[in-house]
Design a protein around this motif. Sequence first.
Motif, PDB file in Angstrom:
ATOM      1  N   THR A 172       0.874  -1.171   0.000  1.00 25.55           N
ATOM      2  CA  THR A 172       0.000   0.000   0.000  1.00 25.55           C
ATOM      3  C   THR A 172       0.918   1.230   0.000  1.00 25.55           C
ATOM      4  OG1 THR A 172      -0.033   0.267   2.405  1.00 25.55           O
ATOM      5  CG2 THR A 172      -1.706  -1.225   1.427  1.00 25.55           C
ATOM      6  N   ARG A 173       0.351   2.396  -0.217  1.00 22.20           N
ATOM      7  CA  ARG A 173       1.157   3.619  -0.218  1.00 22.20           C
ATOM      8  C   ARG A 173       1.835   3.819   1.140  1.00 22.20           C
ATOM      9  NH1 ARG A 173       0.774   9.122   0.917  1.00 22.20           N
ATOM     10  NH2 ARG A 173       1.890  10.440  -0.582  1.00 22.20           N
ATOM     11  N   ASP A 174       1.096   3.618   2.216  1.00 18.80           N
ATOM     12  CA  ASP A 174       1.676   3.800   3.553  1.00 18.80           C
ATOM     13  C   ASP A 174       2.790   2.796   3.839  1.00 18.80           C
ATOM     14  OD1 ASP A 174       0.042   5.953   4.082  1.00 18.80           O
ATOM     15  OD2 ASP A 174      -1.427   4.804   5.229  1.00 18.80           O
ATOM     16  N   GLU A 175       2.601   1.563   3.419  1.00 17.63           N
ATOM     17  CA  GLU A 175       3.641   0.540   3.601  1.00 17.63           C
ATOM     18  C   GLU A 175       4.880   0.877   2.777  1.00 17.63           C
ATOM     19  OE1 GLU A 175       0.756  -3.370   4.372  1.00 17.63           O
ATOM     20  OE2 GLU A 175       1.392  -2.873   2.329  1.00 17.63           O
ATOM     21  N   LEU A 176       4.641   1.376   1.579  1.00 16.81           N
ATOM     22  CA  LEU A 176       5.747   1.758   0.698  1.00 16.81           C
ATOM     23  C   LEU A 176       6.541   2.906   1.325  1.00 16.81           C
ATOM     24  CD1 LEU A 176       7.021   1.183  -2.089  1.00 16.81           C
ATOM     25  CD2 LEU A 176       5.551   2.985  -3.002  1.00 16.81           C
ATOM     26  N   ILE A 177       5.854   3.898   1.819  1.00 12.08           N
ATOM     27  CA  ILE A 177       6.513   5.039   2.470  1.00 12.08           C
ATOM     28  C   ILE A 177       7.331   4.552   3.662  1.00 12.08           C
ATOM     29  CG2 ILE A 177       6.040   7.073   3.912  1.00 12.08           C
ATOM     30  CD1 ILE A 177       3.844   7.786   1.826  1.00 12.08           C
ATOM     31  N   ALA A 178       6.769   3.678   4.462  1.00 10.13           N
ATOM     32  CA  ALA A 178       7.491   3.147   5.628  1.00 10.13           C
ATOM     33  C   ALA A 178       8.750   2.395   5.191  1.00 10.13           C
ATOM     34  CB  ALA A 178       6.578   2.234   6.439  1.00 10.13           C
ATOM     35  N   ALA A 179       8.636   1.594   4.148  1.00 11.40           N
ATOM     36  CA  ALA A 179       9.777   0.795   3.677  1.00 11.40           C
ATOM     37  C   ALA A 179      10.856   1.676   3.044  1.00 11.40           C
ATOM     38  CB  ALA A 179       9.303  -0.261   2.675  1.00 11.40           C
ATOM     39  N   VAL A 180      10.440   2.615   2.213  1.00 10.79           N
ATOM     40  CA  VAL A 180      11.406   3.454   1.491  1.00 10.79           C
ATOM     41  C   VAL A 180      12.091   4.445   2.436  1.00 10.79           C
ATOM     42  CG1 VAL A 180      11.659   5.206  -0.323  1.00 10.79           C
ATOM     43  CG2 VAL A 180      10.264   3.166  -0.740  1.00 10.79           C
ATOM     44  N   SER A 181      11.357   5.025   3.352  1.00 10.12           N
ATOM     45  CA  SER A 181      11.946   6.026   4.239  1.00 10.12           C
ATOM     46  C   SER A 181      13.056   5.441   5.108  1.00 10.12           C
ATOM     47  CB  SER A 181      10.873   6.689   5.107  1.00 10.12           C
ATOM     48  OG  SER A 181      10.260   5.747   5.964  1.00 10.12           O
ATOM     49  N   LYS A 182      13.018   4.132   5.346  1.00  4.77           N
ATOM     50  CA  LYS A 182      14.075   3.462   6.117  1.00  4.77           C
ATOM     51  C   LYS A 182      15.373   3.318   5.320  1.00  4.77           C
ATOM     52  CE  LYS A 182      10.866   0.656   8.768  1.00  4.77           C
ATOM     53  NZ  LYS A 182      10.214  -0.649   8.808  1.00  4.77           N
ATOM     54  N   GLN A 183      15.300   3.532   4.014  1.00  6.30           N
ATOM     55  CA  GLN A 183      16.466   3.345   3.141  1.00  6.30           C
ATOM     56  C   GLN A 183      17.383   4.571   3.099  1.00  6.30           C
ATOM     57  OE1 GLN A 183      16.975   0.470   1.142  1.00  6.30           O
ATOM     58  NE2 GLN A 183      15.177  -0.478   2.028  1.00  6.30           N
ATOM     59  N   MET A 184      16.997   5.641   3.803  1.00  2.95           N
ATOM     60  CA  MET A 184      17.755   6.893   3.660  1.00  2.95           C
ATOM     61  C   MET A 184      17.759   7.694   4.950  1.00  2.95           C
ATOM     62  SD  MET A 184      14.963   8.804   1.186  1.00  2.95           S
ATOM     63  CE  MET A 184      14.848   7.403   0.093  1.00  2.95           C
ATOM     64  N   PRO A 185      18.704   8.629   5.074  1.00  3.16           N
ATOM     65  CA  PRO A 185      18.713   9.519   6.243  1.00  3.16           C
ATOM     66  C   PRO A 185      17.449  10.395   6.274  1.00  3.16           C
ATOM     67  CG  PRO A 185      20.751   9.721   4.965  1.00  3.16           C
ATOM     68  CD  PRO A 185      19.813   8.896   4.154  1.00  3.16           C
ATOM     69  N   LYS A 186      17.119  10.903   7.455  1.00  2.00           N
ATOM     70  CA  LYS A 186      15.912  11.728   7.619  1.00  2.00           C
ATOM     71  C   LYS A 186      15.899  12.922   6.669  1.00  2.00           C
ATOM     72  CE  LYS A 186      14.571  10.627  12.308  1.00  2.00           C
ATOM     73  NZ  LYS A 186      14.527  11.027  13.697  1.00  2.00           N
ATOM     74  N   GLU A 187      17.053  13.570   6.503  1.00  2.00           N
ATOM     75  CA  GLU A 187      17.120  14.740   5.617  1.00  2.00           C
ATOM     76  C   GLU A 187      16.773  14.367   4.179  1.00  2.00           C
ATOM     77  OE1 GLU A 187      17.434  18.176   5.992  1.00  2.00           O
ATOM     78  OE2 GLU A 187      17.007  17.534   8.036  1.00  2.00           O
ATOM     79  N   ARG A 188      17.224  13.199   3.755  1.00  2.00           N
ATOM     80  CA  ARG A 188      16.923  12.773   2.386  1.00  2.00           C
ATOM     81  C   ARG A 188      15.454  12.422   2.265  1.00  2.00           C
ATOM     82  NH1 ARG A 188      19.553  14.447  -1.888  1.00  2.00           N
ATOM     83  NH2 ARG A 188      18.794  13.369  -3.702  1.00  2.00           N
ATOM     84  N   TRP A 189      14.880  11.872   3.325  1.00  2.00           N
ATOM     85  CA  TRP A 189      13.447  11.572   3.268  1.00  2.00           C
ATOM     86  C   TRP A 189      12.648  12.873   3.164  1.00  2.00           C
ATOM     87  CZ3 TRP A 189      10.318   8.437   1.392  1.00  2.00           C
ATOM     88  CH2 TRP A 189       8.955   8.505   1.699  1.00  2.00           C
ATOM     89  N   LYS A 190      13.125  13.944   3.831  1.00  2.00           N
ATOM     90  CA  LYS A 190      12.462  15.256   3.684  1.00  2.00           C
ATOM     91  C   LYS A 190      12.486  15.694   2.223  1.00  2.00           C
ATOM     92  CE  LYS A 190      13.193  17.648   8.045  1.00  2.00           C
ATOM     93  NZ  LYS A 190      13.965  18.709   8.676  1.00  2.00           N
ATOM     94  N   HIS A 191      13.637  15.480   1.576  1.00  2.00           N
ATOM     95  CA  HIS A 191      13.746  15.793   0.141  1.00  2.00           C
ATOM     96  C   HIS A 191      12.714  14.985  -0.640  1.00  2.00           C
ATOM     97  CE1 HIS A 191      15.272  15.902  -3.969  1.00  2.00           C
ATOM     98  NE2 HIS A 191      15.400  14.590  -3.913  1.00  2.00           N
ATOM     99  N   THR A 192      12.619  13.701  -0.360  1.00  2.00           N
ATOM    100  CA  THR A 192      11.671  12.838  -1.071  1.00  2.00           C
ATOM    101  C   THR A 192      10.239  13.322  -0.858  1.00  2.00           C
ATOM    102  OG1 THR A 192      13.146  10.934  -0.981  1.00  2.00           O
ATOM    103  CG2 THR A 192      10.808  10.464  -1.273  1.00  2.00           C
ATOM    104  N   GLN A 193       9.915  13.731   0.360  1.00  2.00           N
ATOM    105  CA  GLN A 193       8.578  14.270   0.613  1.00  2.00           C
ATOM    106  C   GLN A 193       8.328  15.532  -0.217  1.00  2.00           C
ATOM    107  OE1 GLN A 193       9.159  14.316   4.939  1.00  2.00           O
ATOM    108  NE2 GLN A 193       7.304  13.065   5.112  1.00  2.00           N
ATOM    109  N   GLY A 194       9.364  16.371  -0.339  1.00  2.00           N
ATOM    110  CA  GLY A 194       9.246  17.561  -1.183  1.00  2.00           C
ATOM    111  C   GLY A 194       9.042  17.208  -2.641  1.00  2.00           C
TER     112      GLY A 194
END
Length: 194
Positions: free
Chosen positions: A4-26
């Motif tokens: 699901t989208r939420d599961e995907l976000i949880a899985a992908v966000s673990k692959q990178m530092p928090k700052e990079r996840w902020k970039h991905t959210q942007g």
Amino acid sequence: MKYTRDELIAAVSKQMPKERWKHTQGVMETAVWLAEKYGADPEKADLAAILHDVSKYWPVKEMEAIIRENDHLNQELLEYDKPLWHSEVGYFVAKRDYGVEDTEVLDAIRYHTSGRVGMTLLDKVVCLADYMEPGRDFPGVNNIRELANHSLEEALLAGFESTIGFLLSKRQIIYPMTILARNDLVRQIGRLNE
């Protein structure tokens, strides 16, 4: 797709530092906005944006091994800067690990760093979103954002030219596909202005 989208976000966000996840959210937010503005599919733009940097922080040796072991991946990339590799590996991983089957989404992930000749609307949206998401701060980014209000192609052209100019100023090798993508956009803009 396996997630699901939420599961995907949880899985992908673990692959990178928090700052990079902020970039991905942007990039997610910007890709959806651009998709809605220019007529691309916002759900596909969101999905490609979530996954566009999934392998960016993987070990270089692991990325190299994935490219070398899979003939259908672009082997030529290994001759160019390592920061380009994550888009090709991301394309592969989106398919293998996350079950993405949509070719349009996979291609938008694959070409988000280099561009290509004949970029699809979704390719352009994701690539441009990566350039201009709100957290980006480099000379010329505000011009790219302003252009994006009026022309997807003009904004993306400015993005490519910014990258090419930066690489030239550092006397770095430029991946030929980026030059070809830039030239193709110039032709497209010329046809639109005729």
